[in-house]
Design a protein around this motif. Sequence first.
Motif, PDB file in Angstrom:
ATOM      1  N   ARG A  37      22.207 -18.528 -17.304  1.00 30.87           N
ATOM      2  CA  ARG A  37      21.686 -17.231 -16.887  1.00 30.87           C
ATOM      3  C   ARG A  37      20.170 -17.305 -16.719  1.00 30.87           C
ATOM      4  NH1 ARG A  37      26.143 -13.735 -16.833  1.00 30.87           N
ATOM      5  NH2 ARG A  37      24.704 -12.463 -15.605  1.00 30.87           N
ATOM      6  N   ARG A  38      19.546 -16.134 -16.649  1.00 27.84           N
ATOM      7  CA  ARG A  38      18.150 -16.109 -16.210  1.00 27.84           C
ATOM      8  C   ARG A  38      17.188 -16.823 -17.164  1.00 27.84           C
ATOM      9  NH1 ARG A  38      17.369  -9.811 -17.591  1.00 27.84           N
ATOM     10  NH2 ARG A  38      16.070 -10.040 -19.452  1.00 27.84           N
ATOM     11  N   ASP A  39      17.552 -16.921 -18.444  1.00 36.31           N
ATOM     12  CA  ASP A  39      16.656 -17.597 -19.388  1.00 36.31           C
ATOM     13  C   ASP A  39      16.576 -19.102 -19.112  1.00 36.31           C
ATOM     14  OD1 ASP A  39      16.166 -15.216 -21.349  1.00 36.31           O
ATOM     15  OD2 ASP A  39      18.324 -15.284 -20.957  1.00 36.31           O
ATOM     16  N   VAL A  40      17.693 -19.680 -18.648  1.00 37.72           N
ATOM     17  CA  VAL A  40      17.689 -21.095 -18.264  1.00 37.72           C
ATOM     18  C   VAL A  40      16.785 -21.282 -17.046  1.00 37.72           C
ATOM     19  CG1 VAL A  40      19.082 -22.977 -17.305  1.00 37.72           C
ATOM     20  CG2 VAL A  40      19.949 -21.661 -19.235  1.00 37.72           C
ATOM     21  N   GLU A  41      16.949 -20.404 -16.068  1.00 38.10           N
ATOM     22  CA  GLU A  41      16.112 -20.507 -14.863  1.00 38.10           C
ATOM     23  C   GLU A  41      14.635 -20.368 -15.183  1.00 38.10           C
ATOM     24  OE1 GLU A  41      17.023 -17.933 -11.430  1.00 38.10           O
ATOM     25  OE2 GLU A  41      19.098 -18.610 -11.807  1.00 38.10           O
ATOM     26  N   GLU A  42      14.340 -19.403 -16.045  1.00 43.73           N
ATOM     27  CA  GLU A  42      12.950 -19.185 -16.436  1.00 43.73           C
ATOM     28  C   GLU A  42      12.402 -20.426 -17.146  1.00 43.73           C
ATOM     29  OE1 GLU A  42      10.665 -16.412 -19.593  1.00 43.73           O
ATOM     30  OE2 GLU A  42      12.407 -15.460 -18.660  1.00 43.73           O
ATOM     31  N   PHE A  43      13.216 -21.008 -18.021  1.00 41.57           N
ATOM     32  CA  PHE A  43      12.803 -22.214 -18.744  1.00 41.57           C
ATOM     33  C   PHE A  43      12.524 -23.358 -17.762  1.00 41.57           C
ATOM     34  CE2 PHE A  43      14.146 -26.269 -20.756  1.00 41.57           C
ATOM     35  CZ  PHE A  43      13.080 -26.403 -21.629  1.00 41.57           C
ATOM     36  N   GLU A  44      13.407 -23.510 -16.779  1.00 44.01           N
ATOM     37  CA  GLU A  44      13.219 -24.593 -15.805  1.00 44.01           C
ATOM     38  C   GLU A  44      11.917 -24.409 -15.022  1.00 44.01           C
ATOM     39  OE1 GLU A  44      17.899 -25.787 -15.044  1.00 44.01           O
ATOM     40  OE2 GLU A  44      16.974 -24.361 -13.690  1.00 44.01           O
ATOM     41  N   GLN A  45      11.625 -23.178 -14.666  1.00 41.60           N
ATOM     42  CA  GLN A  45      10.381 -22.930 -13.930  1.00 41.60           C
ATOM     43  C   GLN A  45       9.170 -23.252 -14.791  1.00 41.60           C
ATOM     44  OE1 GLN A  45      10.946 -18.902 -12.693  1.00 41.60           O
ATOM     45  NE2 GLN A  45      12.441 -19.490 -11.119  1.00 41.60           N
ATOM     46  N   LYS A  46       9.250 -22.869 -16.044  1.00 42.47           N
ATOM     47  CA  LYS A  46       8.120 -23.120 -16.965  1.00 42.47           C
ATOM     48  C   LYS A  46       7.895 -24.627 -17.154  1.00 42.47           C
ATOM     49  CE  LYS A  46       7.628 -19.133 -19.984  1.00 42.47           C
ATOM     50  NZ  LYS A  46       8.579 -18.011 -19.923  1.00 42.47           N
ATOM     51  N   ILE A  47       8.990 -25.378 -17.290  1.00 45.56           N
ATOM     52  CA  ILE A  47       8.849 -26.827 -17.480  1.00 45.56           C
ATOM     53  C   ILE A  47       8.302 -27.486 -16.214  1.00 45.56           C
ATOM     54  CG2 ILE A  47      10.136 -29.003 -17.817  1.00 45.56           C
ATOM     55  CD1 ILE A  47       9.642 -27.488 -20.417  1.00 45.56           C
ATOM     56  N   ALA A  48       8.840 -27.088 -15.059  1.00 47.46           N
ATOM     57  CA  ALA A  48       8.337 -27.658 -13.799  1.00 47.46           C
ATOM     58  C   ALA A  48       6.840 -27.388 -13.671  1.00 47.46           C
ATOM     59  CB  ALA A  48       9.107 -27.081 -12.614  1.00 47.46           C
ATOM     60  N   SER A  49       6.410 -26.215 -14.077  1.00 49.44           N
ATOM     61  CA  SER A  49       4.995 -25.903 -13.927  1.00 49.44           C
ATOM     62  C   SER A  49       4.167 -26.670 -14.979  1.00 49.44           C
ATOM     63  CB  SER A  49       4.796 -24.391 -13.927  1.00 49.44           C
ATOM     64  OG  SER A  49       3.948 -23.984 -14.933  1.00 49.44           O
ATOM     65  N   LEU A  50       4.704 -26.824 -16.174  1.00 47.35           N
ATOM     66  CA  LEU A  50       3.983 -27.579 -17.212  1.00 47.35           C
ATOM     67  C   LEU A  50       3.827 -29.058 -16.835  1.00 47.35           C
ATOM     68  CD1 LEU A  50       4.704 -26.975 -20.969  1.00 47.35           C
ATOM     69  CD2 LEU A  50       4.177 -29.259 -20.195  1.00 47.35           C
ATOM     70  N   VAL A  51       4.899 -29.644 -16.291  1.00 46.60           N
ATOM     71  CA  VAL A  51       4.878 -31.074 -15.959  1.00 46.60           C
ATOM     72  C   VAL A  51       4.252 -31.301 -14.576  1.00 46.60           C
ATOM     73  CG1 VAL A  51       6.380 -33.116 -15.641  1.00 46.60           C
ATOM     74  CG2 VAL A  51       6.871 -31.492 -17.458  1.00 46.60           C
ATOM     75  N   ALA A  52       4.165 -30.214 -13.798  1.00 49.53           N
ATOM     76  CA  ALA A  52       3.660 -30.291 -12.427  1.00 49.53           C
ATOM     77  C   ALA A  52       4.595 -31.097 -11.524  1.00 49.53           C
ATOM     78  CB  ALA A  52       2.236 -30.849 -12.394  1.00 49.53           C
ATOM     79  N   THR A  53       5.872 -30.748 -11.571  1.00 50.03           N
ATOM     80  CA  THR A  53       6.840 -31.288 -10.614  1.00 50.03           C
ATOM     81  C   THR A  53       7.456 -30.104  -9.880  1.00 50.03           C
ATOM     82  OG1 THR A  53       8.545 -31.263 -12.348  1.00 50.03           O
ATOM     83  CG2 THR A  53       7.479 -33.379 -11.886  1.00 50.03           C
ATOM     84  N   ARG A  54       8.127 -30.399  -8.768  1.00 49.22           N
ATOM     85  CA  ARG A  54       8.722 -29.308  -8.009  1.00 49.22           C
ATOM     86  C   ARG A  54       9.950 -28.730  -8.732  1.00 49.22           C
ATOM     87  NH1 ARG A  54       8.685 -32.047  -2.610  1.00 49.22           N
ATOM     88  NH2 ARG A  54       6.458 -32.338  -2.886  1.00 49.22           N
ATOM     89  N   TYR A  55      10.708 -29.610  -9.396  1.00 48.73           N
ATOM     90  CA  TYR A  55      11.972 -29.157  -9.992  1.00 48.73           C
ATOM     91  C   TYR A  55      12.097 -29.580 -11.450  1.00 48.73           C
ATOM     92  CZ  TYR A  55      12.808 -29.091  -4.999  1.00 48.73           C
ATOM     93  OH  TYR A  55      12.670 -28.874  -3.662  1.00 48.73           O
ATOM     94  N   ALA A  56      12.815 -28.761 -12.203  1.00 50.73           N
ATOM     95  CA  ALA A  56      13.247 -29.134 -13.550  1.00 50.73           C
ATOM     96  C   ALA A  56      14.675 -28.634 -13.693  1.00 50.73           C
ATOM     97  CB  ALA A  56      12.345 -28.500 -14.603  1.00 50.73           C
ATOM     98  N   VAL A  57      15.535 -29.443 -14.304  1.00 49.90           N
ATOM     99  CA  VAL A  57      16.926 -29.044 -14.519  1.00 49.90           C
ATOM    100  C   VAL A  57      17.224 -29.172 -16.015  1.00 49.90           C
ATOM    101  CG1 VAL A  57      19.346 -29.420 -13.900  1.00 49.90           C
ATOM    102  CG2 VAL A  57      17.539 -29.893 -12.221  1.00 49.90           C
ATOM    103  N   ALA A  58      17.661 -28.057 -16.618  1.00 49.89           N
ATOM    104  CA  ALA A  58      17.910 -28.021 -18.066  1.00 49.89           C
ATOM    105  C   ALA A  58      19.303 -28.547 -18.369  1.00 49.89           C
ATOM    106  CB  ALA A  58      17.768 -26.590 -18.575  1.00 49.89           C
ATOM    107  N   LEU A  59      19.394 -29.384 -19.406  1.00 52.74           N
ATOM    108  CA  LEU A  59      20.646 -30.070 -19.739  1.00 52.74           C
ATOM    109  C   LEU A  59      20.894 -30.003 -21.241  1.00 52.74           C
ATOM    110  CD1 LEU A  59      19.722 -33.051 -17.475  1.00 52.74           C
ATOM    111  CD2 LEU A  59      21.616 -31.478 -17.023  1.00 52.74           C
TER     112      LEU A  59
END
Length: 366
Positions: A37-59
Amino acid sequence: MEYKVRFVNYSGHYQKYRDEFLQTIDDVLSRGDLVLRRDVEEFEQKIASLVATRYAVALNSGTDALFFSLKAAGIGPGDEVITVAHTFVASVAVIVHCGSTPILVDVGEDFLMDMEKVEEAITPRTKAIMPVHLNGRVCEMDRLMSIAQNRHLFIIEDAAQALGAEFQGRKAGSFGRAAGFSLYPAKVLGTFGDGGVMTTNDERIAEKVRLLRDHGQKTKTELLGYGFNSRLDNLQAAILNVKLKYFPGWIQRRREIAGLYYTGLSGISQIQLPPRSDETHLDVYQNYVLRVERRDELFSYLKEKGVETLMKDPIALHHHSSLGLSHFSLPYTEQLAKEVISLPCYPELSNEEAEYVIQAVKSFYV
Ligand SMILES: *Cc1c(COP(=O)(O)O)cnc(C)c1O
Protein backbone atom coordinates in the motif's frame (compact mmCIF):
# COMPACT_ATOMS: atom_id res chain seq x y z
CA MET A 1 23.96 -12.90 31.56
CA GLU A 2 23.42 -9.20 32.23
CA TYR A 3 25.72 -7.07 30.13
CA LYS A 4 26.74 -3.56 31.17
CA VAL A 5 27.05 -2.63 27.50
CA ARG A 6 25.11 -4.65 24.97
CA PHE A 7 26.15 -5.21 21.37
CA VAL A 8 22.74 -4.01 20.17
CA ASN A 9 19.92 -2.50 22.20
CA TYR A 10 16.62 -3.15 20.43
CA SER A 11 14.41 -2.40 23.42
CA GLY A 12 16.20 0.87 24.17
CA HIS A 13 15.66 1.88 20.56
CA TYR A 14 11.97 1.02 20.77
CA GLN A 15 11.43 2.84 24.07
CA LYS A 16 12.96 6.01 22.69
CA TYR A 17 10.42 6.34 19.86
CA ARG A 18 7.64 4.21 21.38
CA ASP A 19 4.80 6.75 21.16
CA GLU A 20 5.47 7.53 17.53
CA PHE A 21 5.78 3.85 16.58
CA LEU A 22 2.54 2.92 18.34
CA GLN A 23 0.69 5.80 16.74
CA THR A 24 1.94 4.70 13.31
CA ILE A 25 0.98 1.08 13.89
CA ASP A 26 -2.49 2.16 15.00
CA ASP A 27 -2.85 4.42 11.97
CA VAL A 28 -1.84 1.73 9.47
CA LEU A 29 -3.93 -1.02 11.03
CA SER A 30 -6.94 1.31 11.30
CA ARG A 31 -6.61 2.08 7.60
CA GLY A 32 -6.31 -1.66 6.89
CA ASP A 33 -3.29 -1.03 4.65
CA LEU A 34 -1.36 -4.27 4.91
CA VAL A 35 0.15 -5.37 1.58
CA LEU A 36 1.87 -3.13 -1.00
CA ARG A 37 0.00 0.00 0.00
CA ARG A 38 0.94 3.65 0.06
CA ASP A 39 3.47 3.35 2.90
CA VAL A 40 5.59 0.98 0.79
CA GLU A 41 5.46 3.40 -2.13
CA GLU A 42 6.37 6.30 0.10
CA PHE A 43 9.29 4.31 1.54
CA GLU A 44 10.55 3.46 -1.95
CA GLN A 45 10.48 7.10 -2.97
CA LYS A 46 12.35 8.13 0.15
CA ILE A 47 15.06 5.51 -0.41
CA ALA A 48 15.46 6.39 -4.09
CA SER A 49 15.89 10.01 -3.11
CA LEU A 50 18.33 9.20 -0.28
CA VAL A 51 20.50 6.97 -2.50
CA ALA A 52 19.99 9.23 -5.53
CA THR A 53 18.77 6.53 -7.91
CA ARG A 54 15.70 6.63 -10.11
CA TYR A 55 14.08 3.55 -8.56
CA ALA A 56 13.90 1.65 -5.30
CA VAL A 57 11.94 -1.57 -4.78
CA ALA A 58 11.10 -2.71 -1.23
CA LEU A 59 11.52 -6.42 -0.49
CA ASN A 60 11.40 -8.79 2.44
CA SER A 61 15.17 -9.08 2.88
CA GLY A 62 18.53 -7.82 1.79
CA THR A 63 19.25 -11.30 0.52
CA ASP A 64 16.34 -11.12 -1.93
CA ALA A 65 17.37 -7.59 -2.92
CA LEU A 66 20.71 -9.04 -4.07
CA PHE A 67 19.25 -12.25 -5.49
CA PHE A 68 16.62 -10.42 -7.56
CA SER A 69 19.17 -7.82 -8.71
CA LEU A 70 21.33 -10.60 -10.15
CA LYS A 71 18.36 -12.41 -11.69
CA ALA A 72 16.92 -9.25 -13.20
CA ALA A 73 20.33 -8.47 -14.70
CA GLY A 74 20.27 -11.88 -16.40
CA ILE A 75 22.81 -13.77 -14.28
CA GLY A 76 22.36 -17.53 -14.60
CA PRO A 77 24.00 -20.93 -15.08
CA GLY A 78 27.48 -20.81 -16.63
CA ASP A 79 28.16 -17.27 -15.46
CA GLU A 80 30.87 -16.34 -13.00
CA VAL A 81 30.36 -13.57 -10.47
CA ILE A 82 33.33 -12.15 -8.59
CA THR A 83 32.89 -11.26 -4.93
CA VAL A 84 34.71 -11.54 -1.60
CA ALA A 85 34.77 -14.19 1.15
CA HIS A 86 35.16 -11.60 3.90
CA THR A 87 31.41 -10.93 4.04
CA PHE A 88 28.14 -12.35 5.30
CA VAL A 89 27.27 -15.66 3.64
CA ALA A 90 24.29 -14.10 1.81
CA SER A 91 26.58 -12.31 -0.67
CA VAL A 92 27.79 -15.66 -1.96
CA ALA A 93 24.52 -17.57 -1.49
CA VAL A 94 22.63 -15.37 -3.96
CA ILE A 95 25.18 -16.11 -6.68
CA VAL A 96 24.80 -19.84 -6.05
CA HIS A 97 20.98 -19.52 -6.04
CA CYS A 98 21.19 -18.02 -9.56
CA GLY A 99 22.88 -21.25 -10.66
CA SER A 100 26.10 -19.36 -11.31
CA THR A 101 29.61 -19.72 -9.93
CA PRO A 102 30.99 -17.46 -7.19
CA ILE A 103 34.64 -16.49 -7.68
CA LEU A 104 36.06 -15.26 -4.39
CA VAL A 105 38.87 -12.73 -4.14
CA ASP A 106 40.83 -11.40 -1.18
CA VAL A 107 40.31 -8.11 0.61
CA GLY A 108 42.80 -5.40 1.52
CA GLU A 109 43.77 -3.48 4.68
CA ASP A 110 40.36 -1.79 4.73
CA PHE A 111 38.48 -5.14 4.83
CA LEU A 112 37.14 -4.40 1.33
CA MET A 113 37.52 -6.04 -2.10
CA ASP A 114 41.09 -5.84 -3.43
CA MET A 115 40.72 -4.44 -6.95
CA GLU A 116 44.08 -5.84 -8.05
CA LYS A 117 42.74 -9.31 -7.27
CA VAL A 118 39.51 -8.63 -9.15
CA GLU A 119 41.42 -7.99 -12.37
CA GLU A 120 43.34 -11.24 -11.94
CA ALA A 121 40.11 -13.19 -11.38
CA ILE A 122 38.35 -12.15 -14.58
CA THR A 123 37.81 -14.96 -17.12
CA PRO A 124 35.78 -15.18 -20.35
CA ARG A 125 32.89 -16.49 -18.23
CA THR A 126 32.86 -13.54 -15.83
CA LYS A 127 29.57 -11.67 -16.08
CA ALA A 128 29.37 -9.47 -13.01
CA ILE A 129 31.23 -8.20 -9.98
CA MET A 130 29.66 -7.85 -6.55
CA PRO A 131 31.60 -5.48 -4.29
CA VAL A 132 30.56 -5.59 -0.62
CA HIS A 133 30.58 -2.24 1.18
CA LEU A 134 31.36 -3.95 4.47
CA ASN A 135 31.02 -2.19 7.83
CA GLY A 136 29.43 0.84 6.17
CA ARG A 137 32.42 1.83 4.02
CA VAL A 138 32.20 1.97 0.23
CA CYS A 139 34.70 -0.01 -1.88
CA GLU A 140 37.12 1.75 -4.24
CA MET A 141 34.37 2.26 -6.80
CA ASP A 142 36.20 4.54 -9.26
CA ARG A 143 38.72 1.79 -9.89
CA LEU A 144 36.09 -0.96 -9.99
CA MET A 145 33.88 0.93 -12.41
CA SER A 146 36.73 1.42 -14.83
CA ILE A 147 37.61 -2.29 -14.62
CA ALA A 148 33.96 -3.22 -15.23
CA GLN A 149 33.65 -0.81 -18.15
CA ASN A 150 36.83 -2.01 -19.86
CA ARG A 151 35.82 -5.66 -19.56
CA HIS A 152 32.10 -5.16 -20.28
CA LEU A 153 31.02 -6.52 -16.90
CA PHE A 154 28.34 -5.13 -14.71
CA ILE A 155 28.35 -4.35 -11.02
CA ILE A 156 25.76 -5.37 -8.45
CA GLU A 157 26.58 -3.69 -5.15
CA ASP A 158 26.10 -5.50 -1.86
CA ALA A 159 25.24 -2.33 0.04
CA ALA A 160 23.51 -4.27 2.85
CA GLN A 161 25.62 -2.50 5.48
CA ALA A 162 26.08 0.85 3.80
CA LEU A 163 22.89 2.91 3.56
CA GLY A 164 23.98 6.55 3.57
CA ALA A 165 27.70 5.84 3.04
CA GLU A 166 29.52 7.81 0.33
CA PHE A 167 32.53 7.53 -1.95
CA GLN A 168 33.72 10.66 -3.75
CA GLY A 169 30.41 12.31 -2.88
CA ARG A 170 28.29 9.50 -4.36
CA LYS A 171 26.05 7.29 -2.30
CA ALA A 172 26.48 3.54 -1.84
CA GLY A 173 23.91 1.83 -4.05
CA SER A 174 24.13 4.37 -6.88
CA PHE A 175 27.24 3.04 -8.66
CA GLY A 176 26.22 -0.33 -10.08
CA ARG A 177 23.52 -1.70 -12.35
CA ALA A 178 21.63 -2.40 -9.13
CA ALA A 179 22.28 -2.65 -5.40
CA GLY A 180 20.81 -4.47 -2.41
CA PHE A 181 20.32 -3.02 1.09
CA SER A 182 19.33 -4.98 4.18
CA LEU A 183 16.75 -3.70 6.67
CA TYR A 184 17.52 -6.36 9.26
CA PRO A 185 17.05 -4.89 12.78
CA ALA A 186 20.77 -4.48 13.52
CA LYS A 187 21.52 -2.66 10.26
CA VAL A 188 21.90 1.15 10.16
CA LEU A 189 18.22 1.34 9.18
CA GLY A 190 16.24 -1.65 10.42
CA THR A 191 12.69 -2.98 10.57
CA PHE A 192 11.19 -4.87 13.52
CA GLY A 193 11.79 -8.10 11.66
CA ASP A 194 13.14 -8.61 8.16
CA GLY A 195 13.26 -6.32 5.18
CA GLY A 196 15.37 -5.18 2.26
CA VAL A 197 15.38 -2.77 -0.65
CA MET A 198 17.08 -2.68 -4.04
CA THR A 199 18.03 0.46 -5.93
CA THR A 200 18.71 0.99 -9.63
CA ASN A 201 18.62 3.58 -12.39
CA ASP A 202 17.50 0.95 -14.89
CA GLU A 203 13.75 0.94 -15.41
CA ARG A 204 13.68 -2.63 -16.78
CA ILE A 205 15.54 -3.98 -13.77
CA ALA A 206 13.21 -2.18 -11.38
CA GLU A 207 10.22 -3.60 -13.24
CA LYS A 208 11.61 -7.15 -13.22
CA VAL A 209 12.34 -6.99 -9.50
CA ARG A 210 8.80 -5.77 -8.82
CA LEU A 211 7.52 -8.82 -10.71
CA LEU A 212 9.89 -11.19 -8.91
CA ARG A 213 8.72 -9.99 -5.49
CA ASP A 214 5.04 -10.59 -6.21
CA HIS A 215 4.72 -13.86 -8.15
CA GLY A 216 5.16 -12.28 -11.55
CA GLN A 217 1.83 -10.48 -11.19
CA LYS A 218 1.81 -7.29 -13.23
CA THR A 219 -1.81 -6.78 -12.27
CA LYS A 220 -4.34 -8.99 -10.51
CA THR A 221 -5.15 -10.56 -13.87
CA GLU A 222 -1.86 -10.54 -15.78
CA LEU A 223 1.09 -12.85 -15.04
CA LEU A 224 4.46 -12.11 -16.67
CA GLY A 225 6.38 -15.15 -15.38
CA TYR A 226 7.18 -17.10 -12.23
CA GLY A 227 8.17 -15.08 -9.22
CA PHE A 228 8.42 -15.28 -5.46
CA ASN A 229 6.66 -13.81 -2.45
CA SER A 230 9.12 -11.23 -1.18
CA ARG A 231 7.14 -8.12 -0.32
CA LEU A 232 8.10 -5.73 2.47
CA ASP A 233 5.15 -5.52 4.89
CA ASN A 234 3.31 -2.24 4.55
CA LEU A 235 3.35 -1.95 8.36
CA GLN A 236 7.15 -2.22 8.41
CA ALA A 237 7.38 0.36 5.62
CA ALA A 238 5.28 2.79 7.66
CA ILE A 239 7.60 2.34 10.64
CA LEU A 240 10.63 2.81 8.40
CA ASN A 241 9.15 6.07 7.14
CA VAL A 242 9.11 7.28 10.74
CA LYS A 243 12.67 6.06 11.30
CA LEU A 244 13.94 7.79 8.16
CA LYS A 245 13.26 11.17 9.79
CA TYR A 246 15.86 10.33 12.42
CA PHE A 247 18.24 8.45 10.12
CA PRO A 248 20.67 11.33 9.38
CA GLY A 249 21.03 11.95 13.11
CA TRP A 250 21.68 8.26 13.72
CA ILE A 251 24.50 8.21 11.17
CA GLN A 252 25.93 11.30 12.80
CA ARG A 253 25.81 9.58 16.18
CA ARG A 254 27.48 6.41 14.86
CA ARG A 255 30.27 8.58 13.49
CA GLU A 256 30.64 10.31 16.86
CA ILE A 257 30.95 6.98 18.66
CA ALA A 258 33.55 5.86 16.13
CA GLY A 259 35.36 9.12 16.89
CA LEU A 260 35.43 8.25 20.60
CA TYR A 261 36.86 4.81 19.80
CA TYR A 262 39.53 6.21 17.47
CA THR A 263 40.69 8.64 20.15
CA GLY A 264 40.36 6.32 23.12
CA LEU A 265 42.04 3.31 21.51
CA SER A 266 44.84 4.95 19.55
CA GLY A 267 48.47 4.17 20.30
CA ILE A 268 47.97 0.58 21.52
CA SER A 269 50.39 -1.58 19.56
CA GLN A 270 48.26 -4.75 19.78
CA ILE A 271 45.25 -3.00 18.18
CA GLN A 272 44.82 -1.90 14.59
CA LEU A 273 41.95 0.58 14.22
CA PRO A 274 39.66 0.53 11.16
CA PRO A 275 40.29 2.92 8.25
CA ARG A 276 38.99 6.43 8.86
CA SER A 277 36.64 8.57 6.81
CA ASP A 278 38.65 10.95 4.60
CA GLU A 279 38.05 13.18 1.56
CA THR A 280 36.89 10.19 -0.51
CA HIS A 281 35.00 8.14 2.10
CA LEU A 282 32.05 9.02 4.27
CA ASP A 283 31.58 5.93 6.45
CA VAL A 284 28.40 5.06 8.35
CA TYR A 285 29.99 2.61 10.83
CA GLN A 286 27.52 -0.23 10.55
CA ASN A 287 30.26 -1.97 12.54
CA TYR A 288 33.32 -0.67 14.35
CA VAL A 289 35.82 -3.45 13.73
CA LEU A 290 39.23 -3.81 15.37
CA ARG A 291 42.08 -6.10 14.35
CA VAL A 292 43.69 -7.29 17.53
CA GLU A 293 46.22 -9.68 19.00
CA ARG A 294 44.85 -12.50 21.20
CA ARG A 295 41.35 -11.87 19.85
CA ASP A 296 39.59 -14.84 21.46
CA GLU A 297 41.02 -13.97 24.86
CA LEU A 298 39.94 -10.35 24.47
CA PHE A 299 36.42 -11.50 23.58
CA SER A 300 36.12 -13.56 26.79
CA TYR A 301 37.75 -10.85 28.88
CA LEU A 302 35.29 -8.22 27.65
CA LYS A 303 32.41 -10.57 28.30
CA GLU A 304 33.57 -10.90 31.90
CA LYS A 305 33.70 -7.12 32.13
CA GLY A 306 30.10 -6.98 30.91
CA VAL A 307 30.86 -5.79 27.38
CA GLU A 308 29.12 -7.72 24.61
CA THR A 309 31.14 -7.78 21.37
CA LEU A 310 30.76 -9.67 18.12
CA MET A 311 33.25 -12.17 16.80
CA LYS A 312 31.33 -12.95 13.69
CA ASP A 313 33.63 -14.88 11.42
CA PRO A 314 36.10 -16.91 13.44
CA ILE A 315 36.02 -19.38 10.55
CA ALA A 316 36.62 -17.81 7.13
CA LEU A 317 33.55 -18.27 4.92
CA HIS A 318 35.35 -20.41 2.33
CA HIS A 319 36.56 -22.75 5.10
CA HIS A 320 33.02 -23.93 5.92
CA SER A 321 33.17 -27.29 4.16
CA SER A 322 29.38 -27.38 3.67
CA LEU A 323 29.61 -24.45 1.22
CA GLY A 324 31.92 -26.10 -1.31
CA LEU A 325 34.28 -23.11 -1.49
CA SER A 326 37.40 -24.63 0.06
CA HIS A 327 39.36 -24.52 -3.23
CA PHE A 328 39.90 -20.78 -2.72
CA SER A 329 43.04 -19.62 -0.98
CA LEU A 330 42.64 -16.13 0.46
CA PRO A 331 45.47 -15.43 2.90
CA TYR A 332 44.36 -12.00 4.05
CA THR A 333 40.74 -13.07 4.58
CA GLU A 334 41.99 -16.06 6.56
CA GLN A 335 44.19 -13.82 8.70
CA LEU A 336 41.30 -11.45 9.41
CA ALA A 337 39.13 -14.35 10.57
CA LYS A 338 41.57 -14.75 13.45
CA GLU A 339 41.90 -11.05 14.31
CA VAL A 340 38.64 -9.13 13.92
CA ILE A 341 36.24 -8.17 16.67
CA SER A 342 33.34 -5.67 16.52
CA LEU A 343 32.67 -3.22 19.34
CA PRO A 344 29.17 -1.97 20.24
CA CYS A 345 28.33 0.95 17.90
CA TYR A 346 24.75 2.21 17.59
CA PRO A 347 22.95 5.52 18.10
CA GLU A 348 21.53 4.63 21.53
CA LEU A 349 25.00 3.92 22.96
CA SER A 350 25.91 6.66 25.45
CA ASN A 351 29.30 8.36 25.74
CA GLU A 352 29.67 6.75 29.17
CA GLU A 353 29.07 3.31 27.71
CA ALA A 354 31.58 3.93 24.90
CA GLU A 355 34.06 5.11 27.53
CA TYR A 356 33.46 1.96 29.55
CA VAL A 357 34.18 -0.17 26.44
CA ILE A 358 37.39 1.79 25.78
CA GLN A 359 38.62 1.35 29.36
CA ALA A 360 37.78 -2.35 29.28
CA VAL A 361 39.72 -2.93 26.04
CA LYS A 362 42.65 -0.86 27.30
CA SER A 363 42.84 -2.71 30.59
CA PHE A 364 43.31 -5.96 28.67
CA TYR A 365 46.40 -4.77 26.81
CA VAL A 366 47.98 -1.99 28.85
C1 LIG B 1 22.85 -8.34 6.31
C2 LIG B 1 23.62 -8.64 5.08
C3 LIG B 1 23.06 -9.30 3.96
C4 LIG B 1 21.71 -9.94 3.98
O1 LIG B 1 20.65 -9.13 4.34
P1 LIG B 1 19.34 -9.79 5.02
O2 LIG B 1 18.42 -8.63 5.16
O3 LIG B 1 19.77 -10.34 6.34
O4 LIG B 1 18.82 -10.81 4.10
C5 LIG B 1 23.83 -9.43 2.82
N1 LIG B 1 25.10 -8.98 2.76
C6 LIG B 1 25.69 -8.38 3.83
C7 LIG B 1 27.09 -7.89 3.69
C8 LIG B 1 24.97 -8.22 5.02
O5 LIG B 1 25.58 -7.66 6.06
